[in-house]
Enzyme design. Structure first.
Site, mmCIF file in Angstrom:
data_model
loop_
_atom_site.group_PDB
_atom_site.id
_atom_site.type_symbol
_atom_site.label_atom_id
_atom_site.label_comp_id
_atom_site.label_asym_id
_atom_site.label_seq_id
_atom_site.Cartn_x
_atom_site.Cartn_y
_atom_site.Cartn_z
ATOM 1 C CG ASP A 168 -0.103 -0.437 2.388
ATOM 2 O OD1 ASP A 168 0.595 -1.141 2.471
ATOM 3 O OD2 ASP A 168 -0.418 0.298 3.511
ATOM 4 C CB SER A 206 41.470 -32.449 36.651
ATOM 5 O OG SER A 206 41.989 -32.659 37.792
#
Lengths: 607, 301
Positions: A151, A522
């Site tokens: 539009d 670790s």
């Protein structure tokens, strides 16, 4: 019968008029209660210039407070819509911005149709191509390319045609064949739910027609699979309960249970509404097999003549969903159907540039990135290609610590290498070997900061064990880095791989009947948990050598803290990288105490 | 033209899959039973999911002591008929302090007797997953919630940190502090629930059907006077009105609608014509535009 429930994903941002379009579809199909419409006529966002009394369609779709404050959609919302031909539409409304790619992937994962919005006043944008790429990757069947705001450009056919031809090459490149360009104006409702005189040059369907009339049949392919969710044990009854995906399972079908490959016939399909002759695609049922072969939760039942070969290595497209990046070599839980196994990503072949489809090299995946990866599972699992059936070819990855869903994968194919390697069983096992030595095989895993005294304690403990006639071995982190692990550095990923290798070696040694003492920093909880998961209950003891950081720095037996302070070791634990203290260690010993005392405690606790 | 039973069958299969996954993947799941129509459907689906076995989990009702008398009798009858392992929990501390909708106001009363009551029951029995009958069409924040929805410590829902949920692959893993809420009816609509009740001949509370009931007007809302605890205005007497309920809750907080619908067909017909959202008759929700999201953040189901 046509598929009764259609799922639709909508892609685009607020600026494209997405909320307005969905809001309008909902209102025009009578799917919104009247008091909700009333609220959308009266409540206004700050800065809104919608006339009082008009419906702010976007208010019908944005639910969360933050979204209303920011005026954007940040999560997927689901809406049901009643279609006039008795079918149901479930809309998954997804955010469009690049940082919400994962939310869009979630919405697309179940969708049959995608609605891709293009703003006619702004043309094709990067995000249009991104959304198309995602829909193609997730195998969304049908694509509606909705050109909105016509539009605002005078309902110009030329602009519509130009945008269509601009997009066509991308559709071809992505292999998208079932699509339609649909012109609309969501604001005024042109060609959304009703056709419009403003498009005299357009003879195709309205958006609603295109979705509603989708001709998909309820059942298509016929490679059915039922994943066993639970074994139903009632009085004098044993059945396998689950949902069928990918085809139809019928009474009398010859089937196999995977991964055991036990063969059987479907004797009954039991439901509350009586026995059924068959269970169609996406139907929940309970199978009674003859003979009543062994099966547990997570096993898979397939037709014997087209069964999947279980594998433990796959290539897959992986979408990364989490803020913390993918860690190579770290073990995640892989969930596929009701099956859970450990899995690691072994390599990343490439990462997809989702804006243009290019393949780029990468060493990890960050949030919202999609990569082609190779993945290895702890045990064989039946997964088939995602392209054949999305429900039988997907998996998720779960972080072992936070339990968050961090990755979502789509199987490309299994890698048959693993099929050539099968485990040989030997008559002499771990118990036999350990018994011969008069000991119980186990691992004592010492974790702690550098300089905490792990090696010292392990060394003293081993001397004591030796005197007691116990055959042991120390796996020392530093020593292993001279050989087995000399290719590894100290990044988070390399540390994960370091722990994995050491735990596998320890596992071999316990299998040989030994007592293994591991002295390894670790630093990450996940990696230690992964190591522990390799062993049987009671076979692995985590011992935290807890020594204050100041003491370790003071001791600095290898001069590492000095180097780190000088900036030469960026990944030094406790300096550049964190140390995650164990949350459920089997024993905590004080590294500042007398070594002999600590050894006595260890002996009392574990031997 | 598709038959709407096809839609219901598809919804049913998916709900059964979710119920089975919950029963199998959690250590100690429980089903919340609110006595309403959604709960009736949920129970029916659970019977189907585990047939020929029994429902493998407990059923929990958090009783606020202000429920309609007809709800309690229906609850006890249902538990007996279906042989349910029913657990009723009341926040006794709240009762001792005299918590009622009149002393505390609707929001605070709901927080004490419903939200806190639920949290107490879950903690006390160590339930790690709770199945509820909420649907996405009920309310805006529900539309965004996952089917398997994690609650952090304190049963808190954080809508901005939801786990991603893809395909039909669910992540049932929890950390030590977390619990799960599971919503097998997520994709159902109110219309589906009533259609399913009809097709499957499921028993629901008589309060859903119109009957002359003693009631008073509060503002424009009709409140049933279910017992002598309801404070009447000076000189006021309850009047008999032909009313029924669209949702069931605590009687002083649940408005009735005037209706002549006495059968299932009439109820379904009325639903098609009226078109007000279901929660419009709940007094507590209207407090504030976004109140459901806030309540859920505090641990409300």
């Amino acid at each position: 019968m046509l598929k009764p429930i259609i799922r639709l994903v909508t892609c685009g941002s607020v600026d494209d008029g997405k909320s307005t379009l969905i809001g309008r579809l909902l209102v025009e199909t009578d799917s919104v209660p009247s008091d909700t419409i009333l609220a959308a006529q009266t409540v206004r966002r700050t800065g809104s210039n919608i006339k009082a009394g008009d419906i702010d369609f976007s208010l019908l779709t944005d639910g969360l407070e933050a979204e209303r404050e920011q005026g954007i959609t940040i999560d997927v919302a689901y809406r049901s819509m009643f279609l006039k031909n008795g079918r149901r539409l479930i809309i998954a409304d997804a955010p469009g911005h690049e940082q919400y790619t994962r939310n869009m992937v979630v919405a697309a994962s179940r969708s049959d149709i995608a609605l891709i919005l293009i703003d006619a006043t702004r043309g094709i944008r990067t995000q249009t191509l991104r959304h198309l790429t995602i829909c193609s990757l997730l195998k969304v069947t049908r694509i509606a390319l909705v050109i909105n705001k016509l539009d605002a450009v005078g309902f110009d056919e030329g602009i519509f045609n130009q945008l269509s031809s601009e997009l066509k090459p991308s559709l071809d490149r992505l292999g998208i064949t079932d699509f339609e360009f649909i012109p609309v104006s969501a604001l005024a409702g042109d060609n959304v739910a009703r056709s419009s005189e403003n498009f005299p040059w357009y003879s195709g369907p309205t958006l609603l027609e295109y979705v509603q009339e989708w001709p998909a049949e309820a059942t298509v392919a016929n490679a059915p699979r039922l994943t066993v969710q639970m074994v139903n044990r009632a009085d004098n009854f044993r059945g396998l309960s689950g949902t069928v995906f990918g085809g139809v399972i019928r009474q009398g079908d010859e089937v196999v249970v995977l991964p055991s490959r036990a063969k059987a016939t479907v004797a009954r399909l039991v439901t509350f509404d009586g026995d059924q002759p068959e269970a169609a695609d996406q139907t929940a049922t309970t199978l009674v097999l003859e003979p009543d072969v062994d099966a547990t939760r997570g096993d898979v039942v397939e037709l014997a003549d087209r069964a999947t070969i279980p594998a433990d290595r796959f290539s897959a497209n992986l979408v990364w969903l989490n803020e913390s990046e993918l860690i190579h070599s770290r073990s995640y839980f892989l969930i596929a159907g009701s099956k859970q196994v450990g899995a690691i990503v072994t390599s990343i072949r490439h990462v997809l540039n989702i804006n243009n489809g290019d393949h780029e090299s990468a060493r990890t995946l960050q949030a919202n990135e999609i990569g082609l990866v190779e993945i290895a599972t702890d045990s064989p699992i039946a997964l088939s290609p995602y392209a054949a059936n999305r429900f039988n070819g997907n998996f998720i990855l779960v972080d072992r610590l936070t339990m968050e869903t961090v990755g979502a994968g789509m199987i490309e194919h299994s890698l048959r290498r693993s099929g050539n390697v099968s485990e040989q069983r030997y008559a002499i096992d771990q118990t036999a070997r350990a018994t011969q030595k008069g000991q119980v095989a186990k691992v004592i895993w010492f974790t702690g900061l550098s300089g905490s005294g792990k090696s010292t304690v392990a060394n003293a403990l081993e001397q004591k064990l030796f005197d007691l006639g116990i055959h042991s071995y120390v796996l020392d982190g530093d020593n292993l880095r001279l050989g087995l692990n000399k290719d590894l550095g100290f990044t988070e990923e390399d540390r994960a791989e370091n722990v994995r290798r050491v735990s596998e070696v320890a596992h071999l040694m316990t299998d040989a009947g030994l007592v293994v003492l591991v002295a390894l920093v670790s630093p990450f909880e996940r990696d230690r948990k992964q190591a522990k998961a390799l062993f049987a209950e009671g076979e692995f003891a985590e011992v935290w050598v807890k020594t204050p950081a100041e003491v370790c720095v003071e001791r600095d037996p290898k001069g590492l803290y000095k180097k780190a302070a000088a900036g030469q070791l960026p990944n030094m634990t406790g300096v550049g990288q964190g140390y995650e203290a164990p949350t459920d260690a089997d024993l905590v010993i004080d590294g500042t105490m007398d070594v002999a005392e600590n050894v006595d405690r260890l002996l009392a606790e574990f031997f | 033209m598709n038959d709407k039973r096809d839609v219901l069958r598809a919804l049913e299969s998916e709900s059964i899959e979710i119920l089975r996954e919950t029963a199998a993947a959690f250590k100690n799941p429980v089903m919340l039973y609110s006595i309403g129509k959604d709960s009736s459907v949920l129970l029916h689906l659970a019977r189907k999911a585990f047939y020929p076995g029994n429902i493998p989990f407990k059923v929990l009702h958090v009783d606020t002591t202000w429920k309609f008398q007809e709800m309690i009798s229906f609850r006890d009858q249902t538990a007996k008929d279906l042989n349910l392992d029913l657990l009723v929990h009341i926040n006794e501390a709240g009762v001792a302090e005299g918590a009622s909708p009149f002393t505390l106001g609707a929001s605070e009363y709901t927080r004490v007797m419903k939200t806190m009551g639920l949290r107490q029951a879950l903690d006390q029995h160590g339930f790690d997953a709770a199945i509820g009958g909420s649907r996405r069409d009920e309310e805006k924040s529900r539309a965004k919630e996952r089917i398997f929805s994690v609650r952090e410590a304190g049963h808190r829902w954080d809508p901005r940190a939801q786990r991603q949920e893809l395909w039909r692959t669910y992540n049932p893993r929890l950390t030590a502090d977390q619990t799960m809420r599971v919503f097998p009816l997520s994709d159902w609509t109110e219309q589906d629930v009533w259609d399913y009740i009809k097709f499957e001949s499921i028993e629901v509370s008589p309060l859903y059907f119109a009957k002359p009931r003693p009631s008073v007007l509060r503002g424009h809302q009709i409140i049933m006077v279910d017992d002598e605890r309801y404070p009447l205005l000076p000189g006021e007497a309850a009047e008999l009105r032909l009313i029924r309920f669209r949702t069931l809750g605590c009687y002083p907080l649940t408005a009735a609608v005037e209706s002549t619908a006495t059968t299932l067909d009439e109820v379904i017909q009325e639903l098609r014509e009226v078109k007000l959202s279901e929660r419009a008759t709940r007094l507590i929700d209207g407090d504030k535009e976004v109140s459901m999201e806030q309540k859920k953040a505090e641990g409300y189901f």
